[in-house]
Design an enzyme around this catalytic site. Structure first.
Site, mmCIF file in Angstrom:
data_model
loop_
_atom_site.group_PDB
_atom_site.id
_atom_site.type_symbol
_atom_site.label_atom_id
_atom_site.label_comp_id
_atom_site.label_asym_id
_atom_site.label_seq_id
_atom_site.Cartn_x
_atom_site.Cartn_y
_atom_site.Cartn_z
ATOM 1 N N ASP A 16 0.838 -1.204 0.000
ATOM 2 C CA ASP A 16 0.000 0.000 0.000
ATOM 3 C C ASP A 16 0.870 1.250 0.000
ATOM 4 O OD1 ASP A 16 -2.586 1.506 0.480
ATOM 5 O OD2 ASP A 16 -1.501 1.989 2.320
ATOM 6 N N GLU B 237 -1.931 -5.550 -3.450
ATOM 7 C CA GLU B 237 -0.989 -4.747 -2.667
ATOM 8 C C GLU B 237 0.115 -5.629 -2.094
ATOM 9 O OE1 GLU B 237 -3.646 -1.041 -0.963
ATOM 10 O OE2 GLU B 237 -3.678 -2.945 0.133
#
Length: 240
Positions: free
Chosen positions: A56, A128
């Site tokens: 992320d 992610e």
């Protein structure tokens, strides 16, 4: 490597991502949902939550840098909105599906029964995590992350350029169909170069046998979109 993820499966996943891991164990962790780890009594670090956290942050970095470098006149608010469109859950889930990650996920039986492979949140987290794994395995190569991320983002959004958001293959087809004839569009591979983990594909967009556009990108689908974008920009209703 754990026995529950075969080498052949990992090879397929690496091919879909466009990166060959030196430590395939990182990829296995990135594809392991917490439900799978819990169900099999694996340690908590065997699931992808930590890699998701890292991915992320890395994605935010490469998207932010790309937007910053794109246009010196773009205001902070515009960049913030554009970045949000790239990193929102729905977008990340679409990238995961383009990479075929749904077919490689390791899920617990309960999550599997609840159609976890179709959940946007789970797919977004997996994407992610994979980006986090590539970041670590590649020696924190942000240029590589940029290439991989925008390869998928460009395909999903209709072109490799940031801020576009259009599906040029569909637009080109619609343009050609305005003339009431078969659109006659084909996408032909012209060149493939670079090492296995950084392949670059060049594709030509041909309309009724004439090359009207060319595009290069980190995935074949993104290259097709780039070629379609160039063809669409060059042609008008009179060409249909």
């Amino acid at each position: 490597m754990r026995k529950d993820m075969a080498a052949a499966d990992l090879g397929g996943a690496q091919g879909a991502i466009g990166y060959k891991f030196k430590d395939v164990g990182l990829l296995t962790v990135a594809l392991t949902h917490s439900s799978y780890a819990h169900e099999r009594g694996l340690p908590w670090e065997a699931c992808n939550e930590r890699l998701e956290f890292l991915g992320d942050a890395v994605i935010g970095m490469v998207v932010g840098e790309r937007l910053f470098m794109m246009d010196g006149a773009t205001k902070e608010g515009e960049m913030t909105r554009s970045r949000a469109s790239y990193v929102r859950k729905e977008s990340l889930a679409s990238y995961a599906l383009l990479a075929g990650l749904d077919g490689y996920l390791l899920l617990g039986s309960g999550e599997e029964a609840c159609k976890g492979r179709q959940k946007e949140s789970l797919l977004a987290d997996a994407f992610e995590a994979v980006i986090g794994a590539v970041y670590l395995d590649s020696g924190k190569d942000l240029a590589l992350i940029d290439s991989i991320f925008f390869g998928f983002a460009g395909t999903a959004r209709g072109g490799e350029a940031v801020g576009d958001g259009k599906d040029y293959k569909s637009l080109l087809q619609e343009l050609m169909q305005e003339g009431g004839q078969d659109h006659g569009i084909s996408y032909v591979p012209l060149k493939e170069e670079g090492p296995p983990h950084r392949r670059r594909y060049t594709v030509g967009a041909f309309v009724r046998g004439v090359k009207r556009g060319e595009g290069t990108a980190g995935t074949k689908k993104a290259a097709e979109q780039a070629a379609a974008r160039e063809a669409y920009a060059r042609m008008g209703p009179g060409d249909a």
